[in-house]
Enzyme design. Structure first.
Site, short mmCIF file in Angstrom:
data_model
loop_
_atom_site.label_atom_id
_atom_site.label_comp_id
_atom_site.label_asym_id
_atom_site.label_seq_id
_atom_site.Cartn_x
_atom_site.Cartn_y
_atom_site.Cartn_z
N LYS A 72 27.51 20.01 7.88
CA LYS A 72 27.42 21.42 7.53
C LYS A 72 27.09 22.21 8.79
CE LYS A 72 27.30 24.73 4.43
NZ LYS A 72 28.17 25.50 5.35
N GLN A 115 21.93 21.64 14.61
CA GLN A 115 22.17 21.78 13.18
C GLN A 115 21.65 20.58 12.40
OE1 GLN A 115 24.21 24.78 12.65
NE2 GLN A 115 23.24 24.70 10.66
N LYS A 134 29.31 21.33 13.67
CA LYS A 134 29.62 22.66 14.20
C LYS A 134 31.06 22.66 14.69
CE LYS A 134 27.54 26.68 14.90
NZ LYS A 134 26.60 27.35 13.97
N GLY A 165 30.71 30.48 8.33
CA GLY A 165 30.91 31.50 9.34
C GLY A 165 29.92 31.36 10.49
N ASP A 166 30.17 32.11 11.53
CA ASP A 166 29.29 32.16 12.71
C ASP A 166 29.73 33.37 13.51
OD1 ASP A 166 28.43 31.02 15.68
OD2 ASP A 166 27.20 30.16 14.09
N THR A 210 20.21 34.86 7.25
CA THR A 210 19.59 34.41 8.50
C THR A 210 18.52 35.39 8.97
OG1 THR A 210 21.70 33.38 9.11
CG2 THR A 210 20.04 33.56 10.82
#
Length: 443
Positions: free
Chosen positions: A89, A110, A125, A164-165, A208
């Site tokens: 993830k 992560q 990632k 997303g990022d 976040t």
């Protein structure tokens, strides 16, 4: 030479030209001496050697055609780092700076961030050096479709669930999900950060930033303080920064700075968040426009937000943005707490300054975990075919962040590092994964 030193030297030799990954891995390894002494089974099972080596590194060509008919080729990545406690993830970053080192550092972080959430998710990632800025919707679609045409073979709801990022918002996730569904003939919760109409979760956009503030508030509360009445300096002006500012303001703080890639603003009367959202979320413009909303505010293209005296600092922009000199300035100005909203935004030297001067410091793998925690909650909703209310998701997020603080605080104290939350977060995140790896045998 100690076990940690041996693994660190081998790590550097096997990963030349990957400074971000080496920095992230070294920070974790150097925190684990007391844990390894207590658990000889970790060395017996080569846990350190295995945990710094990804399960899988995918790198692939992403060809696409622009609006003028000109073909372009970008490079795509997916690092499936560790799935000892659950499916991989982690987000997909679209930015020109993306390279193997950055994706590996993010994927490694992560592992432990996801472990700290208490949810059954492993670490991964991905992303590309594609720059979505200035591209048309059609060009974004062409890139996303090409990217997913390769990636779809390697992901799935119980295998690897990207999110997303930076550069990857609801639009990009939508295009990728549509392509995955078309290629696989399967409707499943394979991506998170989806639109609310097709399986997304309320509170994901805010998660976040809200999570960062929830954890820092808990850290302050433990020391008899609150956000109430505090002056807060924030870097960045993306999702994390905006919603950290929103929640800190709701807790009674005054946000006095924000920044973007071209400059920064200082508004001693308190940042006008409605103006920031208009500039960044609606107009996708530069922060220099803020002065048209608040003429008294200062805008600068030199220096940075950390030169402004504040009680709480929240770096929410990018990795290694806060250096030793910045940390010393913050300490000189009597900063009480620092919470990392971005991934690894403080250099190791800056972290040392904060710890030495007893500044409350919440590292990214703990403070930044709200986004992935809510992504995992989206996975739960998808698997149950449910949609939870904003209040329910936010309440679960708040509980998760409070529990992360408790874990890192308890681990720091148990191993003789009271209030060193860098070590505490590393130990708490590592032990859960390491125990799972031992239980599953050498794979």
């Amino acid at each position: 030479m100690s076990y940690i030193s041996e693994v660190t030297e081998e790590l550097k030799g096997r990963n030349p030209g990957q400074p971000e990954f080496i920095q992230a891995a070294t920070e974790v390894l150097e925190s684990l001496g007391t844990v390894l002494a207590e658990h000889p089974e970790y060395q017996k099972n080569a846990i350190l050697e295995r945990i710094v080596e990804p399960d899988r590194q995918l790198m692939f060509r992403v060809p696409w055609i622009d609006d003028k008919g000109v073909p372009h080729v970008n490079r795509g990545f997916r690092i499936q780092f560790n799935n000892a406690i659950g499916p991989y993830k982690g987000g997909l970053r679209l930015h020109p700076s993306v390279n193997l080192s950055i994706i590996k550092f993010l994927g490694f972080e992560q592992i432990f961030k996801n472990s700290l959430t208490g949810l059954p998710i492993g670490g991964g990632k991905g992303g590309s050096d594609f720059d979505p800025k200035g591209k048309s919707d059609r060009e974004i679609f062409e890139f996303c479709r090409s990217f997913m045409t390769e990636l779809y073979r390697h992901i799935g709801a119980d295998v690897d669930v990207p999110a997303g990022d930076i550069g990857t918002g609801a639009r990009e996730i939508g295009y990728m999900f549509g392509t995955y569904k078309k290629l696989n003939n399967r409707y499943e919760g394979v991506l998170t950060g989806k639109g609310l109409q097709y399986g997304g979760s309320l509170a994901r956009t805010e998660a976040t930033g809200y999570g960062l503030v929830y954890l820092v508030e808990e850290m302050l509360h433990e020391k008899g303080m609150r956000f109430q009445g505090k002056k807060v300096a924030i870097s960045g002006s993306g999702n994390v920064a905006i919603y950290a500012a929103e929640k800190a303001t709701a807790f009674g703080a005054k946000i006095i700075t924000m920044s973007d890639s071209t400059g920064w603003i200082h508004d001693p009367e308190g940042i006008d968040l409605a103006a920031i959202k208009e500039i960044k979320e609606v107009n996708r413009a530069r922060l220099s426009e803020y002065k048209s909303f608040r003429p008294h505010a200062e805008y600068s293209t030199s220096g940075n937000v950390w030169q402004v005296a504040c009680d709480v600092a929240l770096p929410c922009a990018t990795q290694n943005e806060l250096n030793k000199a910045d940390a010393e300035t913050l300490v000189k100005n009597k900063v009480l707490a620092v919470g990392e909203g971005a991934n690894m935004p403080s250099t190791p030297e800056a972290q040392e300054v904060f710890i030495k001067n007893k500044v409350l410091f919440a590292p990214a793998k703990a403070a930044n975990a709200g986004g992935v925690a809510t992504s995992a909650l989206e996975m739960s909703q998808n698997s149950q075919r449910l949609n939870w209310t904003f209040e329910k998701v936010d309440s679960k997020l708040h509980d998760i962040m409070k529990n992360i603080y408790r874990q890192m605080s308890a681990s720091a104290e148990a191993y003789g590092f009271k209030d060193n939350f860098i070590v505490g977060a590393n130990i708490a995140g590592f032990k859960k994964v390491a125990d799972a790896m031992v239980a599953q045998g050498i794979q």
